[in-house]
Design an enzyme around this catalytic site. Structure first.
Site, PDB file in Angstrom:
ATOM      1  N   THR A 368       0.863  -1.181   0.000  1.00 39.60           N
ATOM      2  CA  THR A 368       0.000   0.000   0.000  1.00 39.60           C
ATOM      3  C   THR A 368       0.898   1.229   0.000  1.00 39.60           C
ATOM      4  O   THR A 368       2.072   1.142   0.352  1.00 39.60           O
ATOM      5  CB  THR A 368      -0.921  -0.018   1.242  1.00 39.60           C
ATOM      6  OG1 THR A 368      -1.706  -1.211   1.226  1.00 39.60           O
ATOM      7  CG2 THR A 368      -1.845   1.173   1.301  1.00 39.60           C
ATOM      8  N   ASP A 410      -9.184  -9.302   0.768  1.00 36.28           N
ATOM      9  CA  ASP A 410      -9.554  -8.442   1.888  1.00 36.28           C
ATOM     10  C   ASP A 410     -10.967  -8.724   2.395  1.00 36.28           C
ATOM     11  O   ASP A 410     -11.363  -8.214   3.443  1.00 36.28           O
ATOM     12  CB  ASP A 410      -9.435  -6.968   1.492  1.00 36.28           C
ATOM     13  CG  ASP A 410      -8.091  -6.381   1.884  1.00 36.28           C
ATOM     14  OD1 ASP A 410      -7.253  -7.115   2.429  1.00 36.28           O
ATOM     15  OD2 ASP A 410      -7.870  -5.177   1.661  1.00 36.28           O
ATOM     16  N   SER A 439     -11.351  -2.349   4.460  1.00 32.61           N
ATOM     17  CA  SER A 439      -9.954  -1.932   4.341  1.00 32.61           C
ATOM     18  C   SER A 439      -9.452  -1.404   5.670  1.00 32.61           C
ATOM     19  O   SER A 439     -10.226  -0.927   6.506  1.00 32.61           O
ATOM     20  CB  SER A 439      -9.847  -0.830   3.273  1.00 32.61           C
ATOM     21  OG  SER A 439      -8.549  -0.268   3.253  1.00 32.61           O
TER      22      SER A 439
END
Length: 572
Positions: A368, A410, A439
């Site tokens: 990320t 996820d 998230s």
């Protein structure tokens, strides 16, 4: 589940509070902090050309997608937390969505066991990308410059080439075998049949062409027409389940950020489908009941960890896509609920996670990226974007120049079974058509009388606690670089242990925490890559902090003072 809901609803719901904006001195200079020097320079270039913070966000986002393919890109998604100079804020949700053909048990075999490889590698692991729609939305709605100007640095860099860096190569090991098996990915990242050496120059004309298509056609250039049909054909040929309708129906969503107060500071942060803002709010609401500033290190850390434990437990049970599941936010964020959680914390003894009402364990990987911006008008952007695990799915559609995400992991693939970050979940985050996976990305803005800061970090499940510790340090008055460098520790309910960087605790504090019943695991490796900017509204001074953990790759910079003219940006 019913008993949990009844337990929550015993609290009285009170209306939210609003906070007045003080008179301010505008920033003397713009400032940018991002995970890659190319991206920071792109943002400063666009600011110098007359763009605002939101134009710079577009430039940085597109550039990171090129030079940090291990962490983000056009095949992924992101969250944009934007604050206009007059105090108006908006949260732009460009999170990926599950394809319409996705199903609850799509990654389970006939015995009900998780087929992990299908959830993290190849096109079946890819949700519908949101980042292209996100950057077009930001440019058209909030930017000052045309998209052709804000995307110019990334387009140019894709054509003239960029140097493969240490982080690119370090993270490549996570997906090297998968990339080698996909011809388009191998051609892009292993042009000579091997992993590029640090300093090798890579070119990506396909990526430039995709950005140019966005300039000419906007969202339609990605999600409709021949390009969309090509992506769908190649994804399905390789075993994926995308349809043209999945792409054409994708839209970004503007949401109200979560707001809270702690020690005379306002915190603005990410709402669901991020779990970060809810977890931060719960933790800060619990801490409101303690004078933790005056406590010794071990007692303070113990309370922080117990608050983390409870917030991550609630994350697993209640949070998901707010467009598809009912989330009792008013209750989860209420001080009275936090008081109930606080009452279960023993001041001298850890509560094993198994003793909390349960839900029916793994290395963190920084797949990320985050960046923060303040322009000379006082507009701010805090943006976190991702392809999930390093190098995403490892799959490239030929002719596109970007990797697809593996965000389907996820979701809660099976109740109580951890994902690649060790996070567990239940039905609130189950796979379903059109859902956005939960998230941990937590772009945030802190507002006080003498400092306004935008911050965030990558780090998988550890993002929330990284941002938490950063906000606490900002409240304590630390400068930007000290906040970025701050040693980190983390607890996420399960596994029931404290993860700590090697310099997070001294030996006495570790011994004291273990005496309280905690399990402390100290790691030689680090996590996160915090990027933040601070603006003092009483003086106009600005600071940047760029995480030393990737020193020489990430970059924080203060730009030259520039005059701002152009159209007024109105938040609607």
């Amino acid at each position: 589940m019913r008993s949990r809901t009844l337990f929550l609803y015993i609290f009285i719901i009170l209306p939210g509070l609003a906070w007045a904006q003080p008179d301010t001195v505008k920033p003397k200079q713009p400032a940018v902090a991002s995970a890659n020097a190319y991206a920071t320079d792109a943002g400063l270039e666009v600011l110098a050309a007359g763009g605002n913070a939101f134009d710079a966000a577009v430039a940085i986002s597109a550039t990171l997608g090129l030079v940090e393919p291990e962490s983000s890109g056009l095949g992924g998604g992101g969250f944009f937390l934007l604050r206009k100079h007059d105090g108006h804020v908006v949260f732009v949700d460009a999170r990926e969505r599950a394809p319409a053909a996705a199903s609850r048990d799509m990654y389970l075999d006939t015995k009900g066991q998780v087929k992990r490889s299908q959830a993290i590698s190849g096109p079946l692991s890819a949700a519908i990308p949101g980042l292209p729609a996100g950057i077009v939305h930001i440019a058209e709605r909030y930017g000052r410059l045309p998209l052709s100007e804000s995307l110019k640095p990334a387009i140019r860099l894709a054509r003239v080439g960029w140097k493969f860096g240490e982080k690119n190569r370090t993270m490549f090991a996570f997906k090297a075998d998968v990339i080698a098996r996909n011809a388009a990915a191998a051609a892009l990242f292993q042009p000579d049949g091997k992993i590029p050496e640090i300093g090798s120059r890579l070119y990506n004309p396909d990526y430039a062409q995709v950005l140019e298509r966005l300039v000419r056609e906007g969202v339609a250039g990605f999600y409709h027409g021949a390009f969309a049909r090509h992506m769908v054909e190649e994804v399905r040929k390789a075993g994926g389940i995308w349809t043209i309708e999945d792409l054409s129906s994708y839209t970004v969503v503007e949401r109200e950020p979560i707001r809270l107060r702690h020690r005379h500071f306002e915190i603005i942060t990410a709402p669901p489908p991020s779990s970060g803002g809810v977890a931060l709010s719960q933790i800060f609401n619990i801490l409101d009941g303690y004078d933790y500033v005056s406590m010794d290190d071990a007692t303070r850390a113990h309370l922080f960890i117990e608050a983390m434990r409870r917030a991550y437990r609630d994350r697993a049970i209640y949070l998901g896509d707010p467009d598809h599941v009912v989330i009792p936010l008013d209750i989860l964020l209420h001080p009275a609920y936090a008081a109930g959680l606080r009452a279960s914390i023993h001041p001298d003894q850890a509560m094993p996670s198994r003793l909390l009402p349960s839900v029916s364990q793994y290395a963190e990987r920084p797949g990320t990226s985050h960046f923060s911006i303040v322009d000379q008008e006082g507009n701010m952007a805090s943006v976190t974007q991702t392809v999930n695990l390093p190098y995403g799915s490892g799959f490239v559609v030929p002719g596109t120049g970007f990797l697809l995400n593996n965000e389907m992991d996820d979701f809660s693939i099976k109740a109580g079974v951890p994902n690649a970050y060790g996070l567990i979940g239940e039905d609130a985050n189950a796979i379903a058509p059109g859902r956005r996976p939960l998230s941990s990305m937590t772009p945030s803005i802190l507002i006080g009388s003498n400092r306004v800061a935008a911050l965030g970090s990558p780090g998988g499940s550890r993002i929330i606690t990284t941002v938490l510790l950063g906000i606490l340090a900002l409240i304590d008055g630390d400068d930007a670089q000290a906040v970025a460098n701050l040693p980190r520790y983390h607890h996420q309910y399960l596994p029931d242990e404290i993860s700590a960087e090697s310099n997070a605790f001294d030996t006495e504090t570790i011994a004291a925490l273990e005496a309280k019943g905690h399990t402390v695991k100290v790691y030689d490796r680090t996590w996160g890559n915090m990027q933040l900017v601070i603006w003092d509204p009483t003086t106009g001074e600005v600071q940047v902090g760029s995480d030393f953990r990737w020193q020489g790759i990430s970059k924080g910079a203060v730009g030259e003072p520039i005059e701002k003219t152009g159209k007024e940006i109105i938040f609607r």
